[in-house]
Enzyme design. Sequence first.
Site, PDB file in Angstrom:
ATOM      1  N   TYR A 188       0.601  -0.999   0.146  1.00  0.00           N
ATOM      2  CA  TYR A 188      -0.429  -0.288   0.310  1.00  0.00           C
ATOM      3  C   TYR A 188       1.513   1.357   0.032  1.00  0.00           C
ATOM      4  CZ  TYR A 188      -3.884  -2.893   1.146  1.00  0.00           C
ATOM      5  OH  TYR A 188      -4.497  -4.051   0.721  1.00  0.00           O
ATOM      6  N   HIS A 189       2.463   1.516  -0.974  1.00  0.00           N
ATOM      7  CA  HIS A 189       3.089   3.006  -0.785  1.00  0.00           C
ATOM      8  C   HIS A 189       3.320   2.199  -2.131  1.00  0.00           C
ATOM      9  CE1 HIS A 189       6.128   0.920   1.922  1.00  0.00           C
ATOM     10  NE2 HIS A 189       4.834   0.778   2.201  1.00  0.00           N
TER      11      HIS A 189
END
Length: 191
Positions: A188-189
Site C-alpha cells: 500500500y505505498h
Amino acid sequence: VNELPGVGKNLQDHIDYVQSWRVPSNTETVGASLRGAAKITSAMLEWRNKRSGLITTTYATAGAFFRSSPDVLVPDLQLVFVIALVDDHARKLHMGHGISCHVEVLRPHSRGTVRLNSNDPRDAPVIDPQFLSDERDFKLLLKGAQMQQRIMESKPFDSVRGKMLYPTRIDDPAGMERDIRNRANTQYHPV
C-alpha cells in the site's frame, strides 16, 4: 478528450511478503483469545486513564532497511515486524496469537498500469500492478524472504516462536516460491 499514450503506465508498487508464527497468548501480542480479550479490555482502561498501553500500538512495532548482499550500495529490502498474526492484510482472521514479519522490495523493476474502466467517472479504475512481472523482483524477494526467515527462526525468538501459519523452509526455494506467488501482495505505498 486528449490522447496521452503514457498516462496510466509505469505504476510501481512495493511487493510485500509476510511470514507469520504462532506464539503463546501470554506474550505482548494482539490476538483473538480469551486472554487476548482480557488484555485488550485492560488496555482500553489504561488508555482511558493514562493514554498509554497496548491499545496504542501501531502493530508494526519495528522495521529495518537492509541490503540483500554486501555489494549492494544502499538497502534494497525492508522488514516490518508486527505483534499479531497477519494474513491477507487482516482480512483472514485466526484464533490465537502470533508475530509476523513483512519483507518488501524497495525499488521494483516490475511496472504496472492504471486505466479507466469506462467513461463513467463513478466506475473504479482498473489497476494492474503486474507484481513480479520482472524476474529480478522475484529473485530479490525470494532472497529477502530467506533472510527474513533466518532472522525470525534465530535463537532470540526461540522462547516465543511457535509454528508457522504458512510453513516454508529456507532450504526449499521452490516451496517458498509457490508461497510467495500465492500470497505476496501490495504494501500500500507505491514507489
